[in-house]
Scaffold this active site. Structure first.
Site, PDB file in Angstrom:
ATOM      1  N   CYS A 139     -41.035 -52.641 -72.189  1.00  0.00           N
ATOM      2  CA  CYS A 139     -40.559 -53.363 -72.734  1.00  0.00           C
ATOM      3  C   CYS A 139     -41.335 -54.748 -71.847  1.00  0.00           C
ATOM      4  O   CYS A 139     -41.029 -55.753 -72.405  1.00  0.00           O
ATOM      5  CB  CYS A 139     -39.442 -52.792 -71.735  1.00  0.00           C
ATOM      6  SG  CYS A 139     -38.790 -51.784 -72.072  1.00  0.00           S
ATOM      7  N   ALA A 197     -34.762 -59.799 -66.080  1.00  0.00           N
ATOM      8  CA  ALA A 197     -34.862 -58.974 -65.212  1.00  0.00           C
ATOM      9  C   ALA A 197     -36.158 -58.106 -65.457  1.00  0.00           C
ATOM     10  O   ALA A 197     -37.006 -58.482 -64.523  1.00  0.00           O
ATOM     11  CB  ALA A 197     -33.573 -57.732 -65.566  1.00  0.00           C
ATOM     12  N   LYS A 233     -47.154 -45.395 -66.327  1.00  0.00           N
ATOM     13  CA  LYS A 233     -46.496 -44.759 -64.857  1.00  0.00           C
ATOM     14  C   LYS A 233     -46.892 -43.201 -65.178  1.00  0.00           C
ATOM     15  O   LYS A 233     -46.389 -43.058 -65.550  1.00  0.00           O
ATOM     16  CB  LYS A 233     -46.188 -45.641 -65.060  1.00  0.00           C
ATOM     17  CG  LYS A 233     -44.392 -44.913 -65.188  1.00  0.00           C
ATOM     18  CD  LYS A 233     -43.648 -45.815 -64.280  1.00  0.00           C
ATOM     19  CE  LYS A 233     -42.027 -45.698 -64.852  1.00  0.00           C
ATOM     20  NZ  LYS A 233     -40.984 -46.631 -64.654  1.00  0.00           N
TER      21      LYS A 233
HETATM   22  N1  LIG Z   1     -38.409 -47.707 -73.182  1.00  0.00           N
HETATM   23  C1  LIG Z   1     -37.360 -48.074 -71.949  1.00  0.00           C
HETATM   24  O1  LIG Z   1     -37.907 -47.601 -70.938  1.00  0.00           O
HETATM   25  C2  LIG Z   1     -35.916 -49.020 -72.286  1.00  0.00           C
HETATM   26  C3  LIG Z   1     -35.666 -49.678 -71.117  1.00  0.00           C
HETATM   27  C4  LIG Z   1     -34.583 -50.152 -71.265  1.00  0.00           C
HETATM   28  C5  LIG Z   1     -34.426 -50.824 -72.772  1.00  0.00           C
HETATM   29  N2  LIG Z   1     -35.407 -50.533 -73.527  1.00  0.00           N
HETATM   30  C6  LIG Z   1     -34.868 -51.302 -74.570  1.00  0.00           C
HETATM   31  O2  LIG Z   1     -33.962 -49.659 -74.947  1.00  0.00           O
HETATM   32  C7  LIG Z   1     -34.086 -50.468 -76.784  1.00  0.00           C
HETATM   33  C8  LIG Z   1     -34.780 -48.599 -77.371  1.00  0.00           C
HETATM   34  O3  LIG Z   1     -35.879 -48.265 -75.999  1.00  0.00           O
HETATM   35  P1  LIG Z   1     -36.593 -46.572 -76.579  1.00  0.00           P
HETATM   36  O4  LIG Z   1     -37.921 -47.099 -76.063  1.00  0.00           O
HETATM   37  O5  LIG Z   1     -35.515 -45.344 -76.229  1.00  0.00           O
HETATM   38  O6  LIG Z   1     -36.900 -47.147 -78.286  1.00  0.00           O
HETATM   39  P2  LIG Z   1     -37.897 -45.354 -79.353  1.00  0.00           P
HETATM   40  O7  LIG Z   1     -39.108 -46.760 -79.779  1.00  0.00           O
HETATM   41  O8  LIG Z   1     -38.131 -44.629 -77.826  1.00  0.00           O
HETATM   42  O9  LIG Z   1     -36.099 -45.502 -79.773  1.00  0.00           O
HETATM   43  C9  LIG Z   1     -35.407 -46.006 -80.763  1.00  0.00           C
HETATM   44  C10 LIG Z   1     -35.276 -44.929 -81.483  1.00  0.00           C
HETATM   45  O10 LIG Z   1     -34.244 -46.144 -82.360  1.00  0.00           O
HETATM   46  C11 LIG Z   1     -34.401 -45.266 -84.022  1.00  0.00           C
HETATM   47  N3  LIG Z   1     -33.938 -45.776 -84.736  1.00  0.00           N
HETATM   48  C12 LIG Z   1     -34.426 -46.686 -85.421  1.00  0.00           C
HETATM   49  N4  LIG Z   1     -33.673 -48.056 -86.757  1.00  0.00           N
HETATM   50  C13 LIG Z   1     -32.401 -46.668 -87.013  1.00  0.00           C
HETATM   51  C14 LIG Z   1     -32.083 -47.076 -87.442  1.00  0.00           C
HETATM   52  N5  LIG Z   1     -32.168 -47.525 -88.974  1.00  0.00           N
HETATM   53  N6  LIG Z   1     -30.784 -45.738 -87.624  1.00  0.00           N
HETATM   54  C15 LIG Z   1     -30.812 -44.199 -86.114  1.00  0.00           C
HETATM   55  N7  LIG Z   1     -31.923 -44.622 -85.954  1.00  0.00           N
HETATM   56  C16 LIG Z   1     -32.595 -45.620 -85.813  1.00  0.00           C
HETATM   57  C17 LIG Z   1     -35.929 -44.938 -83.832  1.00  0.00           C
HETATM   58  O11 LIG Z   1     -36.006 -43.975 -85.484  1.00  0.00           O
HETATM   59  C18 LIG Z   1     -36.086 -44.297 -82.823  1.00  0.00           C
HETATM   60  O12 LIG Z   1     -35.922 -42.959 -82.651  1.00  0.00           O
HETATM   61  C19 LIG Z   1     -35.075 -50.990 -76.980  1.00  0.00           C
HETATM   62  O13 LIG Z   1     -34.457 -52.603 -77.642  1.00  0.00           O
HETATM   63  C20 LIG Z   1     -35.988 -51.608 -75.715  1.00  0.00           C
HETATM   64  O14 LIG Z   1     -36.664 -52.711 -75.504  1.00  0.00           O
HETATM   65  C21 LIG Z   1     -36.100 -49.333 -72.811  1.00  0.00           C
END
Ligand SMILES: NC(=O)c1ccc[n+]([C@@H]2O[C@H](COP(=O)([O-])OP(=O)(O)OC[C@H]3O[C@@H](n4cnc5c(N)ncnc54)[C@H](O)[C@@H]3O)[C@@H](O)[C@H]2O)c1
Length: 462
Positions: free
Chosen positions: A276, A223, A339
């Site tokens: 992403c 996607a 964005k």
């Molecule tokens: N940001 C987006 O728009 C989006 C959309 C869909 C999917 N995703 C996917 O979702 C996932 C998370 O993305 P995000 O943007 O929320 O990332 P982010 O970096 O904002 O958040 C991830 C969080 O996980 C925490 N973390 C890492 N290791 C940890 C552990 N061992 N125990 C507890 N907490 C831990 C980090 O401290 C961080 O706060 C990624 O795989 C990303 O590809 C992101």
């Protein structure tokens, strides 16, 4: 395990974990939802009115559920023990070292979480992959969790998140679809149904798509690759428009009216950013390469290359218009977030553009309504030699040029006459998002360059 699980845990309180769990808690008061993170400052911010991320509508949803059935905590172990269902939404960035560096997903946070779950659990649990992961990660997860000497069974379910930053709350409340994949065994299907039951509290059943676990994992990467491909496709055509007097907005509109193509995601711009798209496409490229599918890998890698080309092209066109030098010239950058409607700057084209203009010795002022703190961190090695100014009018005072890098709606309604009056002449405007009225700005006196359009200048183009 009780037939209706009551305790949901989310590991990772970021851009996905925070909003997703806030919506689940707000929509499902019958569940106790807890979000944990290793980042204590982030958890603390979730407990205040100054949330750690900016997202329209987020604070209302959080306020509705927080301390009722939504909790934020740093007690990871205690909450793993209690939980019936664990969503894992830790970060999965591109690997920067070793095998697969620059392409494959870095799964160290993911694996650490899996091991924490194994170490701490005392009862059966459903583990939900919320993070975006390479296809077949569930198999690796099963190898870590099974067999174990505790006699505990973990069911793995894939439920990738499709929210877009800037519209996350609406995307979560009214999703096009929710995808839930699992093993096809009786146990797997039962676990899948438990996750379906959460979403049916507010999502119509026909929008909940179920599949096998590999299809679900792969669909998320695909996607993002398809969405980014649309942007790269239209951006490639914007370069052609600039040479031929075709107008990219008219071309996008004309092709987007074809229902087979559709109108969305066809705005030409300075390039896509965000945490992403690039990482997920490169991950797809890496996966294809690892199966020996080199043509497939090359095909998708081109989407990323086209994006880099568009960023470079934008800087080149600025340089050329500004008489081949920006040294000592004041350039106001309007927007730094990748964005509009988010403060997130991860992989924002503004980072590359700022750095290139800095190398050319421009005197840069960055303005953005939400992203200045993140911008300072992205540019920490040169932060003392760049200015940051939230007020766009102040940022543009005495500037030779304005470059619009984020499509904030505020920038559409600025008083451009006032901006022009305060600028150095001749005044230039580079619209990297095609949001301003070119004719109007030209009439005011600006030399206007917008992506995918021939320039409108008050002098002969060299
Ligand atoms: N940001 C987006 O728009 C989006 C959309 C869909 C999917 N995703 C996917 O979702 C996932 C998370 O993305 P995000 O943007 O929320 O990332 P982010 O970096 O904002 O958040 C991830 C969080 O996980 C925490 N973390 C890492 N290791 C940890 C552990 N061992 N125990 C507890 N907490 C831990 C980090 O401290 C961080 O706060 C990624 O795989 C990303 O590809 C992101």
């Amino acid at each position: 395990m009780s037939p209706i699980p009551k305790k949901i845990l989310c590991i990772g309180a970021g851009y996905v974990g925070g909003p997703t769990m806030a919506v689940i808690a707000a929509q499902c008061p019958q569940y106790k939802v807890t979000v944990v993170d290793i980042n204590a400052a982030r958890i603390k911010a979730w407990q205040t009115d100054d949330l750690p991320i900016y997202e329209p509508g987020l604070s209302d949803v959080v306020k509705k559920a927080r301390d009722r059935n939504l909790f934020f905590s740093t007690d990871i172990e205690g909450n793993i023990k209690e939980a019936d269902i664990i969503f894992v939404s830790v970060n999965t960035p591109t690997k920067t070292f070793g095998e697969g560096a620059g392409k494959s997903a870095d799964l160290q946070y993911w694996e650490k979480t899996a091991r924490d779950i194994l170490k701490t659990s005392e009862s059966d649990k459903i583990i939900v992959e919320k993070s975006t992961l390479p296809v077949r990660t569930a198999a690796a997860l099963e190898r870590i969790l099974h067999p174990n000497d505790k006699g505990i069974h973990f069911d793995i379910v894939s439920n990738p998140e499709f929210l877009a930053e800037g519209t996350a709350i609406n995307d979560l409340l009214n999703p096009d679809r929710v995808l839930i994949g699992s093993r096809e065994s009786a146990r797997g299907k039962k676990a899948r149904q438990e996750i379906v039951d959460i979403y049916t509290n507010w999502v119509p059943r026909d929008r909940i798509v179920t599949s096998n676990i590999w299809s679900s994992e792969l669909s998320k990467l695909v996607a993002n690759a398809f969405l980014a491909q649309r942007i790269s496709s239209i951006n490639s055509i914007s370069a052609l428009c600039e040479q031929t007097e075709a107008n990219i907005t008219e071309v996008s509109y004309a092709i987007g009216r074809d229902s087979r193509i559709g109108a969305r995601f066809l705005n030409a711009s300075v390039g896509f950013g965000g945490s992403c798209f690039k990482k997920d496409i490169l991950n797809l490229v890496y996966i294809a390469e690892s199966y020996g599918l080199y043509e497939v890998a090359e095909y998708w890698e081109q989407v990323v290359k086209m994006n880099e080309y568009q960023e470079r092209r934008f800087v080149r066109s600025m340089l050329k218009a500004l008489f081949n030098t920006v040294a000592g010239k004041k350039i106001a950058l309007f927007g730094f977030a990748f964005k509009a409607n988010t403060g997130d700057t991860r992989e924002s084209p503004a980072i590359f553009i700022t750095r290139r203009l800095f190398e050319e010795k421009a005197n840069i002022v960055i303005s953005d309504p939400q992203a200045l703190d993140n911008a300072r961190m992205d540019l920490d090695d040169i932060v003392d030699r760049i200015s940051f100014e939230a007020d766009p009018y102040k940022a543009a005072e005495g500037a030779h040029a304005i470059a619009i890098l984020t499509e904030w709606s505020d920038y559409k309604s600025l008083d451009y006459q006032r901006l022009y009056n305060s600028m150095h002449k001749p005044a230039f405007l580079f619209d990297g998002r095609n949001i301003i009225d070119r004719d109007n700005l030209f009439k005011i006196g600006f030399n206007v360059y917008s992506i995918g359009n021939p320039p409108r200048t008050h002098f002969e183009e060299p």
